[in-house]
Design a protein around this motif. Structure first.
Motif, PDB file in Angstrom:
ATOM      1  N   THR A  23       0.818  -1.222   0.000  1.00  0.00           N
ATOM      2  CA  THR A  23       0.000   0.000   0.000  1.00  0.00           C
ATOM      3  C   THR A  23       0.852   1.273   0.000  1.00  0.00           C
ATOM      4  O   THR A  23       0.400   2.322  -0.441  1.00  0.00           O
ATOM      5  CB  THR A  23      -0.959   0.046   1.211  1.00  0.00           C
ATOM      6  OG1 THR A  23      -0.180   0.001   2.412  1.00  0.00           O
ATOM      7  CG2 THR A  23      -1.942  -1.100   1.185  1.00  0.00           C
ATOM      8  N   SER A  30      -4.856   5.378   7.742  1.00  0.00           N
ATOM      9  CA  SER A  30      -5.501   5.479   6.437  1.00  0.00           C
ATOM     10  C   SER A  30      -6.999   5.209   6.460  1.00  0.00           C
ATOM     11  O   SER A  30      -7.731   5.890   7.160  1.00  0.00           O
ATOM     12  CB  SER A  30      -4.778   4.532   5.470  1.00  0.00           C
ATOM     13  OG  SER A  30      -5.254   4.729   4.179  1.00  0.00           O
ATOM     14  N   LEU A  87      -7.320   0.105   2.868  1.00  0.00           N
ATOM     15  CA  LEU A  87      -5.861   0.010   3.024  1.00  0.00           C
ATOM     16  C   LEU A  87      -5.490  -0.746   4.297  1.00  0.00           C
ATOM     17  O   LEU A  87      -4.478  -1.436   4.340  1.00  0.00           O
ATOM     18  CB  LEU A  87      -5.220   1.396   3.016  1.00  0.00           C
ATOM     19  CG  LEU A  87      -5.219   2.096   1.650  1.00  0.00           C
ATOM     20  CD1 LEU A  87      -4.584   3.467   1.750  1.00  0.00           C
ATOM     21  CD2 LEU A  87      -4.477   1.285   0.618  1.00  0.00           C
ATOM     22  N   THR A 137       0.122  -3.989   6.223  1.00  0.00           N
ATOM     23  CA  THR A 137       0.555  -4.860   7.319  1.00  0.00           C
ATOM     24  C   THR A 137       1.211  -4.050   8.441  1.00  0.00           C
ATOM     25  O   THR A 137       1.679  -2.929   8.227  1.00  0.00           O
ATOM     26  CB  THR A 137       1.574  -5.889   6.797  1.00  0.00           C
ATOM     27  OG1 THR A 137       2.760  -5.187   6.371  1.00  0.00           O
ATOM     28  CG2 THR A 137       1.011  -6.702   5.641  1.00  0.00           C
ATOM     29  N   GLY A 153       4.085  -4.846   9.814  1.00  0.00           N
ATOM     30  CA  GLY A 153       5.523  -4.746   9.507  1.00  0.00           C
ATOM     31  C   GLY A 153       5.785  -3.622   8.518  1.00  0.00           C
ATOM     32  O   GLY A 153       6.715  -2.825   8.681  1.00  0.00           O
ATOM     33  N   SER A 175       6.045   8.952   9.375  1.00  0.00           N
ATOM     34  CA  SER A 175       4.581   9.037   9.316  1.00  0.00           C
ATOM     35  C   SER A 175       3.888   7.743   9.706  1.00  0.00           C
ATOM     36  O   SER A 175       2.725   7.536   9.368  1.00  0.00           O
ATOM     37  CB  SER A 175       4.159   9.459   7.897  1.00  0.00           C
ATOM     38  OG  SER A 175       4.704  10.723   7.593  1.00  0.00           O
ATOM     39  N   SER A 176       4.599   6.881  10.425  1.00  0.00           N
ATOM     40  CA  SER A 176       3.971   5.650  10.902  1.00  0.00           C
ATOM     41  C   SER A 176       3.082   5.962  12.103  1.00  0.00           C
ATOM     42  O   SER A 176       3.535   6.575  13.076  1.00  0.00           O
ATOM     43  CB  SER A 176       5.049   4.639  11.323  1.00  0.00           C
ATOM     44  OG  SER A 176       4.466   3.596  12.088  1.00  0.00           O
ATOM     45  N   LYS A 194      17.885  -0.561  10.797  1.00  0.00           N
ATOM     46  CA  LYS A 194      18.183  -1.969  10.498  1.00  0.00           C
ATOM     47  C   LYS A 194      18.978  -2.037   9.196  1.00  0.00           C
ATOM     48  O   LYS A 194      19.003  -1.072   8.428  1.00  0.00           O
ATOM     49  CB  LYS A 194      16.888  -2.778  10.362  1.00  0.00           C
ATOM     50  CG  LYS A 194      16.089  -2.483   9.108  1.00  0.00           C
ATOM     51  CD  LYS A 194      14.893  -3.392   8.991  1.00  0.00           C
ATOM     52  CE  LYS A 194      14.170  -3.196   7.664  1.00  0.00           C
ATOM     53  NZ  LYS A 194      14.926  -3.572   6.478  1.00  0.00           N
ATOM     54  N   PHE A 221      -2.550  10.711   6.372  1.00  0.00           N
ATOM     55  CA  PHE A 221      -1.419  10.396   7.246  1.00  0.00           C
ATOM     56  C   PHE A 221      -1.467  11.341   8.459  1.00  0.00           C
ATOM     57  O   PHE A 221      -2.052  12.421   8.392  1.00  0.00           O
ATOM     58  CB  PHE A 221      -0.109  10.635   6.495  1.00  0.00           C
ATOM     59  CG  PHE A 221       0.289   9.530   5.561  1.00  0.00           C
ATOM     60  CD1 PHE A 221       1.156   8.539   5.989  1.00  0.00           C
ATOM     61  CD2 PHE A 221      -0.183   9.488   4.255  1.00  0.00           C
ATOM     62  CE1 PHE A 221       1.542   7.526   5.145  1.00  0.00           C
ATOM     63  CE2 PHE A 221       0.207   8.472   3.395  1.00  0.00           C
ATOM     64  CZ  PHE A 221       1.072   7.488   3.843  1.00  0.00           C
ATOM     65  N   PRO A 222      -0.754  10.974   9.547  1.00  0.00           N
ATOM     66  CA  PRO A 222      -0.709  11.898  10.701  1.00  0.00           C
ATOM     67  C   PRO A 222       0.101  13.145  10.351  1.00  0.00           C
ATOM     68  O   PRO A 222       1.080  13.066   9.607  1.00  0.00           O
ATOM     69  CB  PRO A 222       0.020  11.082  11.772  1.00  0.00           C
ATOM     70  CG  PRO A 222       0.842  10.089  11.010  1.00  0.00           C
ATOM     71  CD  PRO A 222       0.057   9.760   9.774  1.00  0.00           C
TER      72      PRO A 222
END
Ligand SMILES: Cc1cc2nc3c(=O)[nH]c(=O)nc-3n(C[C@H](O)[C@H](O)[C@H](O)COP(=O)(O)OP(=O)(O)OC[C@H]3O[C@@H](n4cnc5c(N)ncnc54)[C@H](O)[C@@H]3O)c2cc1C
Ligand code: SF4
Length: 341
Positions: free
Chosen positions: A36, A104, A108, A113, A115, A162-163, A203, A235-236
């Motif tokens: 997405t 969202s 979506l 997901t 992750g 933006s998570s 990571k 989005f936030p």
């Protein structure tokens, strides 16, 4: 209509094989979960891998395991809708379920997901545009250009983390399992991010997030409050994830993490420290919210003005502290459990 470029698709047999394939491809490979975020970016040529390494068919990355007493392990392919609607998870960690349910829109969330949400690309008004739009302004540092159009004197990119789920996952002390070609390692979600709009993940690029671990509930109250223009899709543009534990009327400990005001989720330790050991009063909550807003550095590169976003940070923090405290005290305020479509 924007079209996807021609791509090769690999179907690895495990997360380790997926990581090995991406490591071998270097910058030419990208991991694909729900797609997405990734697929629209490929259409806009913001990212240009020639091979997608699919994860969606791997059963080992699915499912929610555990309970409130033992803590939860969520496979990286658990959809946001599944996380938001899981009754045990919503009861134990309402803030996390709340954040997943605020991403969202329902279509979506049925595909995106958890992750992919932790690894979602940083955003900027000058970057999340079509190739032609970006070419018309000479591109920017994050892709194809050599200056930052938001802060032209700056050597770095300030694109915005933006998570929605990352801040509350950090506040709860969650960890991720990272799968590489030669084995797995565990990393706190707090250590997953770098303060850089381009290299925003700490990571290794080929490592696959295979699971998210949330701790035992243990009387912790959590909440996520999100600011966006519309009640869905967006989005936030600011947000606050809060986890706290009470000792009678006093706060035993608290953790406050801001969303969408920096290139990574921004912790507010001074504000959390102010709450520790003290009885929550409206004055104390307001003081903590003021303190929490200090490390927030919104720039003029998302929706609405950055002056207003900065002022609103204290409002979302205040609401999140109050809601988390009510939950820790067992006074309800559970997130609504939505049924997956
Ligand atoms: C219109 C629109 C609105 C949106 N609104 C929001 C919003 O409000 N809040 C929000 O947080 N997000 C939002 N998103 C972004 C996105 O839908 C979500 O973040 C979603 O959770 C991404 O998950 P995915 O599985 O689709 O990831 P993908 O698109 O498949 O991947 C996203 C990125 O993560 C990487 N990745 C995916 N899975 C893994 C893994 N297991 N290990 C390592 N890397 C991985 C991919 O390589 C890619 O770089 C929105 C997207 C759109 C198009
Ligand atoms: S912050 Fe600057 S470099 Fe980064 S995407 Fe925006 S304009 Fe480009």
């Amino acid at each position: 209509m924007l079209r996807l470029p021609r791509l090769r698709y690999l179907r690895p047999g495990s997360a380790a094989e997926a990581a090995a394939a991406v490591a071998e491809l270097g910058g030419r490979g990208a991991l694909l979960a729900g797609g997405t975020d990734l697929l629209p970016k490929l259409k806009r040529r913001q990212l240009e891998p020639d091979t997608l390494v699919g994860l969606g068919h791997l059963p080992a990355l699915r499912g929610v395991r555990g309970d409130a007493a033992a803590g939860f392990e969520l496979g990286a392919l658990v959809t946001l809708a599944e996380a938001a609607a899981h009754p045990g998870l919503a009861a134990a960690h309402p803030g996390y379920a709340e954040a997943a349910g605020l991403v969202s829109s329902p279509p979506l969330r049925n595909v995106g997901t958890i992750g992919g949400n932790l690894c979602v690309d940083t955003r900027c008004n000058y970057y999340d545009m079509t190739y032609e739009w970006r070419r018309s302004i000479g591109f920017c540092l994050k892709k194809d250009g050599d200056i930052c159009l938001v802060a032209p004197g700056s050597p770095r990119c300030w694109a915005v983390s933006s998570s929605d789920t990352a801040p509350v996952a950090i506040a709860l002390g969650a960890t991720v399992t990272l799968a590489g070609p030669d084995g797995e390692r565990e990393l706190p979600v707090a250590a997953l991010y770098r303060d850089d709009g381009i290299d925003y993940l700490a990571k290794r690029p080929h490592e696959v997030v295979s699971a998210l671990r949330l701790p035992p509930a243990g009387g912790v109250g959590s909440a996520y409050v999100k600011l966006r223009r519309r009640g869905s899709i967006d989005f936030p543009i600011a947000g606050a994830g809060v986890a706290l534990s009470l000792d009678g009327p006093a706060v035993r400990w608290a953790r406050i993490v801001l969303a969408a005001v920096g290139s990574r989720p921004v912790e507010a330790p001074a504000a959390a420290g102010l709450l520790a050991g003290r009885e929550l009063t409206p004055e104390l909550v307001a003081e903590a919210a003021d303190l929490a807003a200090r490390p927030a550095k919104p720039l003029d590169n998302t929706d609405l003005t950055h002056f207003w976003r900065k002022r609103m940070v204290r409002v979302v923090v205040e609401q999140a502290i109050e809601r988390a405290a009510a939950r820790a005290a067992g006074q309800g305020h559970r997130p609504e459990i939505s049924t997956p479509a």
